[in-house]
Design a protein around this motif. Structure first.
Motif, PDB file in Angstrom:
ATOM      1  N   ALA A   1       0.829  -1.209   0.000  1.00  0.00           N
ATOM      2  CA  ALA A   1       0.000   0.000   0.000  1.00  0.00           C
ATOM      3  C   ALA A   1       0.862   1.259   0.000  1.00  0.00           C
ATOM      4  CB  ALA A   1      -0.932   0.003   1.219  1.00  0.00           C
TER       5      ALA A   1
ATOM      6  N   ASP B   1      -9.222  -2.083  -5.850  1.00  0.00           N
ATOM      7  CA  ASP B   1     -10.367  -2.683  -5.154  1.00  0.00           C
ATOM      8  C   ASP B   1     -10.356  -4.210  -5.179  1.00  0.00           C
ATOM      9  OD1 ASP B   1     -11.337  -0.304  -4.440  1.00  0.00           O
ATOM     10  OD2 ASP B   1     -12.784  -0.118  -6.100  1.00  0.00           O
TER      11      ASP B   1
ATOM     12  N   SER C   1       2.633   0.065  -4.190  1.00  0.00           N
ATOM     13  CA  SER C   1       1.364   0.177  -4.932  1.00  0.00           C
ATOM     14  C   SER C   1       1.630   0.084  -6.431  1.00  0.00           C
ATOM     15  CB  SER C   1       0.633   1.475  -4.576  1.00  0.00           C
ATOM     16  OG  SER C   1       1.430   2.588  -4.890  1.00  0.00           O
TER      17      SER C   1
ATOM     18  N   ALA D   1      -1.423   3.680   2.185  1.00  0.00           N
ATOM     19  CA  ALA D   1      -2.840   4.063   2.255  1.00  0.00           C
ATOM     20  C   ALA D   1      -3.676   3.017   1.541  1.00  0.00           C
ATOM     21  CB  ALA D   1      -3.043   5.426   1.601  1.00  0.00           C
ATOM     22  N   GLU D   2      -4.872   2.796   2.115  1.00  0.00           N
ATOM     23  CA  GLU D   2      -5.784   1.790   1.571  1.00  0.00           C
ATOM     24  C   GLU D   2      -6.139   2.091   0.109  1.00  0.00           C
ATOM     25  OE1 GLU D   2      -9.030   1.196   4.219  1.00  0.00           O
ATOM     26  OE2 GLU D   2     -10.011  -0.249   2.886  1.00  0.00           O
ATOM     27  N   HIS D   3      -6.320   3.388  -0.204  1.00  0.00           N
ATOM     28  CA  HIS D   3      -6.747   3.732  -1.572  1.00  0.00           C
ATOM     29  C   HIS D   3      -5.654   3.466  -2.605  1.00  0.00           C
ATOM     30  CE1 HIS D   3      -4.404   7.446  -1.759  1.00  0.00           C
ATOM     31  NE2 HIS D   3      -4.821   7.720  -0.547  1.00  0.00           N
ATOM     32  N   ASN D   4      -4.444   3.169  -2.160  1.00  0.00           N
ATOM     33  CA  ASN D   4      -3.372   2.804  -3.109  1.00  0.00           C
ATOM     34  C   ASN D   4      -3.542   1.393  -3.656  1.00  0.00           C
ATOM     35  OD1 ASN D   4      -1.884   5.137  -3.087  1.00  0.00           O
ATOM     36  ND2 ASN D   4      -0.489   4.486  -1.450  1.00  0.00           N
TER      37      ASN D   4
ATOM     38  N   LYS E   1       0.156  -2.810  -8.881  1.00  0.00           N
ATOM     39  CA  LYS E   1      -0.527  -2.454 -10.136  1.00  0.00           C
ATOM     40  C   LYS E   1       0.105  -3.205 -11.319  1.00  0.00           C
ATOM     41  CE  LYS E   1      -1.378   1.565 -13.162  1.00  0.00           C
ATOM     42  NZ  LYS E   1      -2.222   0.787 -14.021  1.00  0.00           N
TER      43      LYS E   1
ATOM     44  N   HIS F   1      -2.656  10.170  -8.440  1.00  0.00           N
ATOM     45  CA  HIS F   1      -2.920   9.899  -7.011  1.00  0.00           C
ATOM     46  C   HIS F   1      -1.885   8.938  -6.411  1.00  0.00           C
ATOM     47  CE1 HIS F   1      -4.784   6.304  -8.763  1.00  0.00           C
ATOM     48  NE2 HIS F   1      -4.594   5.744  -7.579  1.00  0.00           N
TER      49      HIS F   1
END
Ligand code: NAD
Length: 327
Positions: A10, A44, A15, A38-41, A19, A179
């Motif tokens: 994360a 889903d 990240s 961070a979780e948003h990295n 990806k 981001h």
């Protein structure tokens, strides 16, 4: 279903590794305590387990719940300056944390490992191109812990057959998407962005080095290229057994601080003339990778230019600092 466990997935580099692997069709699970990540990295569809690699019960659960083919370990405290102030915290996280992870891998019978190392293991190399055989002499507790991590992996290779690839990253910047940029101001690219945003001239720390323009020369590499090196390493490990290898991950080309600032001013549209201040202690004149072994053996090459790298970092910076764009 077999998965790769990405510890520290994360974070900034992690990240991008997640990806690259996910986009290439690999099954990935992330373990991260979100202390700096961070979780948003994490995409889903990639499972995120929030937990600490120092906790052997968490690790046992992860290896029980998932059929782990191999581990990419990116977990570390990464700040060189902090490591001088807090060496025990760095050793605890980077060395003890990795030892606990290796022990859990041994118990679970997981025998493939990609380890995040760093050009900081070389210290002040006095060579034109740094090869993997250039003697290591780290200058900070952080660099020491990265080198000890390599040794730990190699010891596990000899003792219980761990297949290991250590990747020594050179100067990482940029992002695959705005981001995903590094939010910290730790290296030259965001340091220059910060000055330009404040309307101040960027700083050059010394211009009396024995380099063509007198400023320090480094090997800058886009984080997406670092990520694809991990994908290449995991695929190599899938095919090979009895492996313990170390590779530099850089462009194999040097850029001076002055040249990088010129690229940054060109990309950003800011025109401030840099000011030269005193050298920083411990800055080597030149650190450029010989990146031919990773190209030859893993079939990996860097695909992004320094302009791409700076432009992607700038987009991320402007997302967080809209006032940074020149009027
Ligand atoms: N950023 C660079 O320029 C650079 C250069 C060379 C090597 N490296 C290495 O790359 C790796 C990743 O660096 P980064 O810049 O992405 O840093 P980062 O801080 O963004 O990533 C580290 C990740 O590990 C997680 N983490 C920290 N402690 C943990 C723990 N105990 N258990 C579980 N998760 C934990 C954090 O939450 C974070 O997501 C590090 O090993 C670093 O030494 C980075």
């Amino acid at each position: 279903m077999k998965v790769w466990l990405v510890a520290g997935g994360a974070g900034y580099i992690g990240s991008h590794v997640v990806k690259a692997m996910y986009d290439a069709g690999e099954n990935v699970v992330v373990l991260d305590d979100l202390s700096t990540g961070a979780e948003h990295n994490v995409p889903d569809r990639v499972p995120l387990i929030v937990g600490n690699i120092l906790d052997e019960h968490t690790l046992a659960g992860v290896f029980e719940d998932h059929q782990v083919e191999g581990v990419v370990n990116l977990v570390a405290r990464t700040q060189v300056g902090e490591s001088v102030e807090l060496p025990l915290a760095h050793y605890h996280q980077n060395v003890e944390g990795f030892r606990v992870l290796l022990a859990a891998m041994q118990r679970a019978g997981v025998r493939k490992l990609v380890y995040s190392s760093s050009a900081s293991v070389y210290g002040m190399p006095d060579v034109d191109l740094v090869t993997e055989d250039t003697p290591c002499a780290p200058m900070s507790p952080y660099g020491q812990t990265k080198l000890i991590g390599e040794w730990l992996g190699e010891a596990a290779h000899h003792a219980f057959g761990m297949d290991v690839i250590n990747l020594r990253y050179f100067n990482v910047a940029g992002a695959a998407a705005p981001h995903m940029t590094d939010k910290r101001v730790l290296n030259l690219v965001p340091m220059v962005f910060e000055k330009l945003t404040a309307g101040l001239p960027p700083e050059i720390f010394g211009d009396d080095y024995s380099t063509p323009d007198g400023t320090c020369v480094r090997d800058y590499i886009h984080v997406a290229d670092i990520a694809s090196a991990h994908l290449a390493a995991t695929r190599f490990l899938r095919e090979q057994h009895g492996v313990a290898r170390t590779f530099n991950v850089g462009q194999g080309r040097g850029l001076s601080v002055r040249e990088l600032i010129e690229v940054i001013t060109m990309v950003t549209g800011h025109t401030a003339e840099p000011v030269v201040t005193a050298r920083r202690p411990g800055d080597p004149a030149k650190v450029v990778a010989d990146a031919t072994p990773i190209q030859r053996e893993l079939g990996w090459t860097a695909r992004h230019s320094v302009v791409d790298m700076v432009a992607s970092a700038w987009q991320g910076w402007c997302l967080r600092h809209p006032e940074a764009r020149p009027a």
